[in-house]
Design an enzyme around this catalytic site. Structure first.
Site, PDB file in Angstrom:
ATOM      1  NE  ARG A 127      -4.154   1.740   1.177  1.00 44.28           N
ATOM      2  CZ  ARG A 127      -5.179   2.110   0.417  1.00 44.28           C
ATOM      3  NH1 ARG A 127      -5.229   1.756  -0.860  1.00 44.28           N
ATOM      4  NH2 ARG A 127      -6.184   2.792   0.929  1.00 44.28           N
ATOM      5  CB  THR A 402      -9.571  -0.747  -6.948  1.00 44.28           C
ATOM      6  OG1 THR A 402      -9.428   0.368  -6.091  1.00 44.28           O
ATOM      7  CG2 THR A 402      -9.054  -2.000  -6.315  1.00 44.28           C
ATOM      8  CB  THR A 420      -6.164   0.731  -6.142  1.00 45.26           C
ATOM      9  OG1 THR A 420      -7.067   1.763  -6.488  1.00 45.26           O
ATOM     10  CG2 THR A 420      -5.550   1.063  -4.788  1.00 45.26           C
ATOM     11  CD  GLU A 441      -4.983   4.344  -3.049  1.00 52.36           C
ATOM     12  OE1 GLU A 441      -6.179   4.089  -2.853  1.00 52.36           O
ATOM     13  OE2 GLU A 441      -4.421   4.172  -4.147  1.00 52.36           O
ATOM     14  CB  SER A 473      -7.079  -0.315   1.748  1.00 54.86           C
ATOM     15  OG  SER A 473      -7.558  -0.950   0.591  1.00 54.86           O
ATOM     16  CB  SER A 474     -12.505  -1.224   1.090  1.00 53.43           C
ATOM     17  OG  SER A 474     -12.954  -0.186   1.918  1.00 53.43           O
ATOM     18  N   GLY A 494     -13.879  -1.397  -6.339  1.00 53.85           N
ATOM     19  CA  GLY A 494     -15.142  -0.751  -5.967  1.00 53.85           C
ATOM     20  C   GLY A 494     -15.126   0.000  -4.660  1.00 53.85           C
ATOM     21  N   GLY A 495     -13.962   0.507  -4.216  1.00 47.49           N
ATOM     22  CA  GLY A 495     -13.935   1.285  -2.968  1.00 47.49           C
ATOM     23  C   GLY A 495     -14.546   0.486  -1.835  1.00 47.49           C
TER      24      GLY A 495
HETATM   25  N1  GLY Z   1      -8.603   2.916  -2.884  1.00 47.71           N
HETATM   26  C1  GLY Z   1      -9.666   2.080  -2.483  1.00 47.71           C
HETATM   27  C2  GLY Z   1      -9.319   1.236  -1.315  1.00 47.71           C
HETATM   28  O1  GLY Z   1      -8.144   0.965  -1.088  1.00 47.71           O
HETATM   29  O2  GLY Z   1     -10.198   0.847  -0.595  1.00 47.71           O
END
Ligand code: GLY
Length: 593
Positions: A127, A402, A420, A441, A473-474, A494-495
């Site tokens: 990340r 993403t 992403t 991000e 993050s998700s 998809g966030g």
């Molecule tokens: N950028 C979307 C996530 O990491 O959740």
């Protein structure tokens, strides 16, 4: 505030969200169109899109599924040449950076979940990190108001990219091929170009007006100032040069050489914070994946700084005792308990989770049987609980684009990667002649407690901006095992909806007994605490189920589509690998041999 939050989120999700649902049907503007004035997003209709009927793909030896067919083919070719799943995953990742530039990247970061043939389950965190000069209030003006677009469209939105170091570390530790071998297909695709398909063009079309604002972006991503058309060849010579530098010199080129220098120069010229020291001090992290059981299956998914694994496992623990299979897929009863469980798990997610290098994540408590029982006891059998009555349930906190792809090889190694640049094409800017888009991000942090980010997520101090910290993050690259054997590899873009989409893909297979094709085609639903609404794809509910849910107090918000699933399922009867391209993303492909 709740209403405007819901409207913003719905706009983002349904038509705009770069991270959500790149669609061949809605011609979405990107996420920022809803925020930035001149590029107004159109209100979507929620009718059932006509999607292609994608064929089931079966294979005995290896399988790759990704959001772009040429990248999928790169992975299959690597497997056929004798590379393992890690080699293929790294090659696919670099290829997606070329053929799927909205989302595949070297200017962003991500996560990799691995199951190795020797039985070990691993997780790699690559990340992005906040620059060392970042501050908690950097997205606010002097009056303390969050400045629209600062975290999404400017160099202040850029975190230090992690993809190149992540891929390099995974390859060194668990791959068998050289860096030059896995980068060669991506370099060729960038140098010689590739023929754009309608699905590719529609993603580029989301951001044309942004490309026009930056001559170095327009030079590649527009054809003499005009949008590229399907059938034309897109060449990216500057990206080819950057990838060749990485092939020749490895992470040094990116983190201590000419690529870092070019990004820092562009950042400093555009009021950004990035320095050479940010690049030099960037590190990736190997972690234990989050693990939980569900009805005989074991799920391995992303730990903090992702909220994905924790939220999936917390939700599954809450619903574990309920007979969902008997109640039926998206029946009023199974939906009610699923949504109430998600509401509570997302309240915990948004309150407590953050980068483990900076905050103590109470993961063990959130995933304990006692906690699940306590949350379950608060669910009323026939009534929605308003989100205003649900708080982070351990007490006060002290203190999306993403893309996902999955790979399985003949030896039994499995790799799930979600990575992403956040929105489609990140900040939509390229540093100098580097040829790659930079992430935004920093918008995944809490810009201000209580103020929603681009996904409508209302988050707390655990995820505030701090120097060198990774944003929550998700992303949920997930591996599912059964009796010690690989059962499924799955994930989604998809966030915040990544969590629901990934979880529903698992439930559809292990709870409802669907084939991989049925599981992927099935309409999806999502709830994230705030906004207090169920987001539902067309056809998610029958009219009578919808009426029953509304009578319980639910507000249902139709959205055109959520993120695509890139999943591989192992057929337990014959051991064959099964996959299918998600028709929500027609440029993608599943392929095996
Ligand atoms: N950028 C979307 C996530 O990491 O959740």
């Amino acid at each position: 505030m709740r209403k405007s939050l819901a409207v913003t989120f719905a706009l983002l999700l349904a038509l705009a969200c770069g991270v959500c649902a790149p669609t061949a049907f809605a011609l979405p503007q990107d996420t920022h169109a809803a925020q930035d004035g001149p590029l107004q997003a159109k209100v979507p209709d929620a009718t059932q899109p006509t999607r292609p009927d994608e064929p089931l793909v079966t294979a005995r030896h290896g399988m790759v599924v990704s959001a772009q067919h040429l990248a999928t083919q790169v992975g299959v070719d690597i497997l056929k040449q004798g590379g393992n799943a890690v080699d293929a995953a790294v090659a696919v990742g670099y290829a997606l950076a070329v053929v799927h530039p909205c989302c595949g990247n070297i200017g962003g970061g991500g996560f990799m979940t691995l199951h190795l043939a020797n039985g070990s389950n691993l997780f790699l965190d690559f990340r992005e990190k906040a620059p060392l000069a970042a501050t908690p209030d950097m997205m606010r003006n002097a009056a303390g108001t969050v400045v629209k677009g600062r975290s999404t469209l400017t160099y202040l939105g850029v975190g230090v990219p992690g993809t190149v170091m992540g891929f390099d570390d995974a390859l060194k530790k668990y791959g068998t091929l050289s860096r030059a071998q896995v980068l060669a297909p991506a370099i060729k695709l960038a140098r010689d170009g590739f023929v754009l398909q309608p699905g590719d063009v529609r993603i580029l079309d989301t951001s044309i007006d942004y490309f026009k604002q930056h001559p170095n972006v327009a030079a590649t991503f527009l054809d003499h100032g005009q949008p590229w058309q399907a059938g034309q060849v897109l060449k990216q010579p500057q990206l080819a040069h950057t990838l060749q530098l990485i092939a020749d010199e490895g992470t040094r080129a990116f983190y201590a050489g000419p690529i870092a220098a070019a990004v820092v120069k562009a950042s400093q010229a555009n009021h950004g914070l990035l320095t050479l020291q940010d690049f030099k001090s960037y590190t990736v992290q190997w972690e234990k994946p989050i693990e939980c059981g569900y009805h005989g299956y074991t799920i391995y998914s992303a730990p903090p700084p992702s909220s994905g694994g924790t939220t999936i496992c917390e939700t599954l623990q809450i619903i574990d005792p309920y007979p969902f299979a008997k109640w039926g897929f998206h029946s009023a009863q199974s939906t009610h308990y699923f949504i109430e469980a998600e509401r509570r798990a997302f309240a915990d997610r948004n309150t407590y989770l953050g980068d483990p290098a900076f905050v103590r994540n109470p993961v063990a408590r959130l995933l304990s049987a006692e906690h699940a029982a306590k949350l379950r006891a608060g669910i009323q059998p026939d009534k929605a609980t308003p989100s205003s009555e649900v708080q982070g349930s351990l007490g006060p906190y002290q203190a999306t684009n993403t893309t996902h792809y999955s790979v399985v090889d003949a030896k039994g190694n499995a790799v799930a990667v979600t990575y992403t640049v956040n929105s489609y094409f990140g900040i939509k800017q390229i540093a100098g002649d580097t040829g790659f888009f930079l992430n935004n991000e920093m918008d995944d942090f809490t810009s201000k407690p209580g103020v929603p980010n681009q996904f409508g997520l209302v988050q707390g101090n655990a995820n505030q901006i701090e120097p060198g910290k990774r944003p929550l993050s998700s992303m949920s690259p997930t591996i599912v095992m059964h009796d010690g054997k690989l059962a499924m590899v799955t994930g989604s873009p998809g966030g915040s909806t990544i969590i629901s989409t990934t979880m529903e893909s698992i439930l559809n297979v292990v709870e409802y007994g669907m084939s991989v094709k049925q599981a992927i085609d099935a309409p999806r639903i999502h709830m994230q605490w705030y906004p207090d609404e169920i987001f539902a794809e067309p056809g998610a509910f029958t009219p009578s189920v919808q009426a029953a849910l509304e009578a319980m107090g639910y507000k249902i918000h139709p959205v055109r589509q959520m993120g695509d699933i890139a999943a591989i399922v192992v057929n337990s009867a014959n051991g064959e690998l099964e996959s299918v391209n998600d028709p929500r993303y027609p440029a993608g492909a599943a392929a095996g041999y």
